[in-house]
Motif scaffolding. Sequence first.
Motif, PDB file in Angstrom:
ATOM      1  N   ILE A  65      -2.831  48.755  23.429  1.00 52.50           N
ATOM      2  CA  ILE A  65      -3.948  49.256  24.238  1.00 52.50           C
ATOM      3  C   ILE A  65      -5.275  48.833  23.621  1.00 52.50           C
ATOM      4  CG2 ILE A  65      -5.146  51.344  25.002  1.00 52.50           C
ATOM      5  CD1 ILE A  65      -2.278  52.606  25.251  1.00 52.50           C
ATOM      6  N   ALA A  66      -5.391  48.936  22.296  1.00 50.22           N
ATOM      7  CA  ALA A  66      -6.627  48.544  21.612  1.00 50.22           C
ATOM      8  C   ALA A  66      -6.923  47.060  21.832  1.00 50.22           C
ATOM      9  CB  ALA A  66      -6.532  48.851  20.122  1.00 50.22           C
ATOM     10  N   LEU A  67      -5.891  46.221  21.733  1.00 54.32           N
ATOM     11  CA  LEU A  67      -6.088  44.786  21.960  1.00 54.32           C
ATOM     12  C   LEU A  67      -6.468  44.487  23.407  1.00 54.32           C
ATOM     13  CD1 LEU A  67      -3.185  43.263  19.844  1.00 54.32           C
ATOM     14  CD2 LEU A  67      -5.642  43.061  19.413  1.00 54.32           C
ATOM     15  N   ALA A  68      -5.859  45.190  24.354  1.00 56.15           N
ATOM     16  CA  ALA A  68      -6.186  44.989  25.768  1.00 56.15           C
ATOM     17  C   ALA A  68      -7.639  45.374  26.045  1.00 56.15           C
ATOM     18  CB  ALA A  68      -5.240  45.782  26.654  1.00 56.15           C
ATOM     19  N   ILE A  69      -8.097  46.453  25.441  1.00 60.60           N
ATOM     20  CA  ILE A  69      -9.491  46.873  25.615  1.00 60.60           C
ATOM     21  C   ILE A  69     -10.422  45.848  24.974  1.00 60.60           C
ATOM     22  CG2 ILE A  69     -11.205  48.600  24.911  1.00 60.60           C
ATOM     23  CD1 ILE A  69      -8.918  50.690  25.249  1.00 60.60           C
ATOM     24  N   GLU A  70     -10.082  45.408  23.757  1.00 62.47           N
ATOM     25  CA  GLU A  70     -10.901  44.429  23.041  1.00 62.47           C
ATOM     26  C   GLU A  70     -11.002  43.111  23.807  1.00 62.47           C
ATOM     27  OE1 GLU A  70     -10.012  41.995  19.120  1.00 62.47           O
ATOM     28  OE2 GLU A  70     -10.462  44.088  18.657  1.00 62.47           O
ATOM     29  N   ASP A  71      -9.898  42.678  24.421  1.00 61.82           N
ATOM     30  CA  ASP A  71      -9.865  41.416  25.159  1.00 61.82           C
ATOM     31  C   ASP A  71     -10.426  41.537  26.572  1.00 61.82           C
ATOM     32  OD1 ASP A  71      -8.747  40.201  22.975  1.00 61.82           O
ATOM     33  OD2 ASP A  71      -6.709  40.164  23.769  1.00 61.82           O
ATOM     34  N   GLY A  72     -10.806  42.747  26.975  1.00 55.46           N
ATOM     35  CA  GLY A  72     -11.358  42.937  28.301  1.00 55.46           C
ATOM     36  C   GLY A  72     -10.312  43.032  29.397  1.00 55.46           C
ATOM     37  N   VAL A  73      -9.044  43.111  29.033  1.00 54.99           N
ATOM     38  CA  VAL A  73      -7.961  43.227  30.013  1.00 54.99           C
ATOM     39  C   VAL A  73      -7.902  44.638  30.575  1.00 54.99           C
ATOM     40  CG1 VAL A  73      -5.444  43.085  30.309  1.00 54.99           C
ATOM     41  CG2 VAL A  73      -6.642  41.426  28.873  1.00 54.99           C
ATOM     42  N   ALA A  74      -8.260  45.616  29.766  1.00 53.29           N
ATOM     43  CA  ALA A  74      -8.250  47.020  30.184  1.00 53.29           C
ATOM     44  C   ALA A  74      -9.604  47.625  29.861  1.00 53.29           C
ATOM     45  CB  ALA A  74      -7.144  47.787  29.471  1.00 53.29           C
ATOM     46  N   ASP A  75      -9.909  48.687  30.542  1.00 53.22           N
ATOM     47  CA  ASP A  75     -11.143  49.424  30.331  1.00 53.22           C
ATOM     48  C   ASP A  75     -10.780  50.785  29.746  1.00 53.22           C
ATOM     49  OD1 ASP A  75     -13.355  51.352  31.092  1.00 53.22           O
ATOM     50  OD2 ASP A  75     -14.239  49.467  31.763  1.00 53.22           O
TER      51      ASP A  75
END
Length: 67
Positions: free
Chosen positions: A45-55
Amino acid sequence: HSGHEIMVWNVSNVMIYHGPNGLSKPDKEASTERIDGVAAAVNAIALAIEDGVADVNDTETRGMEQW
């Protein structure tokens, strides 16, 4: 985790550690059991947020509880 039996077991073993710097992380505290599934989910989840994939606010629209 949709009731997955191994993730249920992992979640039952985890505590949340709140550090003096204001950050939180999964922690086994006194448990000798595994929390790997929880740690992996938090990292993903942290990586997805960092990569802009998730908010960060996606949890409100996806039915996930915020801790």
